[in-house]
Design an enzyme around this catalytic site. Structure first.
Site, PDB file in Angstrom:
ATOM      1  N   HIS A  33       0.807  -1.236   0.000  1.00 11.33           N
ATOM      2  CA  HIS A  33       0.000   0.000   0.000  1.00 11.33           C
ATOM      3  C   HIS A  33       0.836   1.279   0.000  1.00 11.33           C
ATOM      4  O   HIS A  33       0.525   2.250   0.692  1.00 11.33           O
ATOM      5  CB  HIS A  33      -0.958   0.001   1.182  1.00 11.33           C
TER       6      HIS A  33
ATOM      7  N   HIS B 129      -9.801   2.319   0.382  1.00 14.90           N
ATOM      8  CA  HIS B 129      -9.718   1.177   1.303  1.00 14.90           C
ATOM      9  C   HIS B 129     -10.758   1.256   2.417  1.00 14.90           C
ATOM     10  O   HIS B 129     -10.446   0.963   3.580  1.00 14.90           O
ATOM     11  CB  HIS B 129      -8.304   1.111   1.894  1.00 14.90           C
TER      12      HIS B 129
ATOM     13  N   GLU C  47     -11.811  -3.357  -2.765  1.00 19.49           N
ATOM     14  CA  GLU C  47     -10.880  -2.341  -3.242  1.00 19.49           C
ATOM     15  C   GLU C  47     -10.717  -2.464  -4.763  1.00 19.49           C
ATOM     16  O   GLU C  47     -10.034  -3.372  -5.234  1.00 19.49           O
ATOM     17  CB  GLU C  47      -9.523  -2.525  -2.564  1.00 19.49           C
TER      18      GLU C  47
END
Length: 353
Positions: free
Chosen positions: A108, A182, A317
């Site tokens: 991420h 997210h 996501e």
């Protein structure tokens, strides 16, 4: 009721900068709260079949816990969403090494990814729609990524009870880009999410190894616990003795969405919570969606008056595939100078009577 957008203080970052919370309300009373720290969606208040509102996303009451301990609750993710094996990839013959923040891997965007950025925020209203434009210049070398990336994210709450999320980015050097949102959802507003009925329009998914990195295979969902082409309760097969469920400690996998054409805006997933009647539909132009079933929530985090227990939220996501720069068979995620990264996803909230 008139659409509106208001703002209020949301606390201070460790360096003293102030975070702001923006409250978007549409004419139907649907409420979305977003902070400019991390572009985080902190609250979504949606009606049930009787019109009663409940907050259906996991988060905190102030900015401090997001800085300290949040598992990406509600955050914007970048420069590269999901995992990159060993934090490494080869770009135009050069090996690029990123910091590892998930065991040996890069996750991420790194420890200081876009979820920890204080974005420049510009609220707007256009008729019955209200929104927030967020802008960030990610410098060359940030978290190891090549190139300066100029990113714009627009959140728009419409009168049709849709939250539209638009990503745009340009770069001055070739760089991998995979931006996503997210949010953790719980359409009941409390408890676990195992009774939610989920449908994902995907004939295949990308299996993972024991460290959650894709193997490179596109595996058919048919005959497995990953077949959500018709609705199934999230908890119905989550405990099956299947290797992939064991690797993910449940669902933590990328689904390969069925697309009539590249970047086609399609209904990727639909979730229905039977008790409240709330429905979430995700439309996206992205080729994949990561479904995560909250496997690592353990009750140690508390926000907005409740402890977030095991599988008390799920994520959908929209994204390109994990580890794509290292997987030649996956859709390309390299953005080059002169090109524009542009993608749109829509979250539609409704009720089933």
């Amino acid at each position: 009721m008139q659409a509106s957008i208001t703002q209020a203080a949301f606390g201070h970052l460790p360096d003293g900068r102030a975070a702001t919370l923006f409250t978007l309300t549409n004419p139907n009373g649907l409420v979305v709260k977003i902070t400019n720290f991390g572009g985080i969606i902190t609250e979504i208040h949606a009606p049930d079949r009787h019109g009663a509102l409940a907050d259906i996303t996991l988060g905190f009451d102030s900015v401090a816990p997001y800085v300290k301990e949040s598992p990406y609750f509600g955050a914007l993710i970048g420069r590269y969403g999901n995992r990159l094996r060993d934090g490494r990839f080869t770009l135009d013959g050069q090996v690029v090494q990123l910091p590892a923040n998930d065991g040996a891997h890069h996750l991420h965007g790194g420890e200081l990814g876009y979820h920890r950025v204080l974005w420049r925020a510009i609220p707007f209203q256009e008729g019955d729609s209200v929104g927030l434009t967020l802008i960030y210049r990610s410098p060359d070398g940030e978290q190891g990524y090549p190139g300066t990336l100029d990113v714009t994210v627009v959140y728009e709450l419409t009168a049709g009870n849709e939250l539209v999320v638009t990503f745009d980015a340009v770069t001055d050097k070739a760089t991998p880009v995979n931006l996503t949102q997210h949010a953790y959802f719980n359409l009941a507003g409390k408890g676990d999410i195992l009774g939610h009925l989920l449908r994902i329009d995907a004939d295949a998914y990308t299996p993972i190894d024991g460290t959650l990195i894709p193997t490179g295979e596109l595996a058919p969902v048919a005959g497995t616990a990953f077949d959500f082409r018709t609705p199934h309760a999230i908890g119905e097969r989550i405990g099956n003795d299947e290797e992939q469920l064991l690797h993910g400690s449940g669902y933590d996998h990328n689904f390969v969405l069925n697309k009539p054409a590249r970047k086609a805006m399609t209904l990727a997933a639909r979730v229905h919570e039977p008790v409240s009647g709330r429905v979430l539909e995700l439309f996206t132009g992205e080729p994949g969606v990561q479904f995560y079933s909250g496997n690592f929530l353990d009750g140690s985090l508390t926000g907005k008056g409740q402890a977030y227990g095991y599988r008390s939220g799920f994520c959908l996501e929209p994204q390109h595939f994990p580890d794509s720069p290292n997987q030649s068979a996956f859709p390309d995620t390299i953005l080059r100078p002169g090109e524009e990264y542009a993608t749109v996803s829509r979250y539609k909230f409704s009720v089933e009577k």
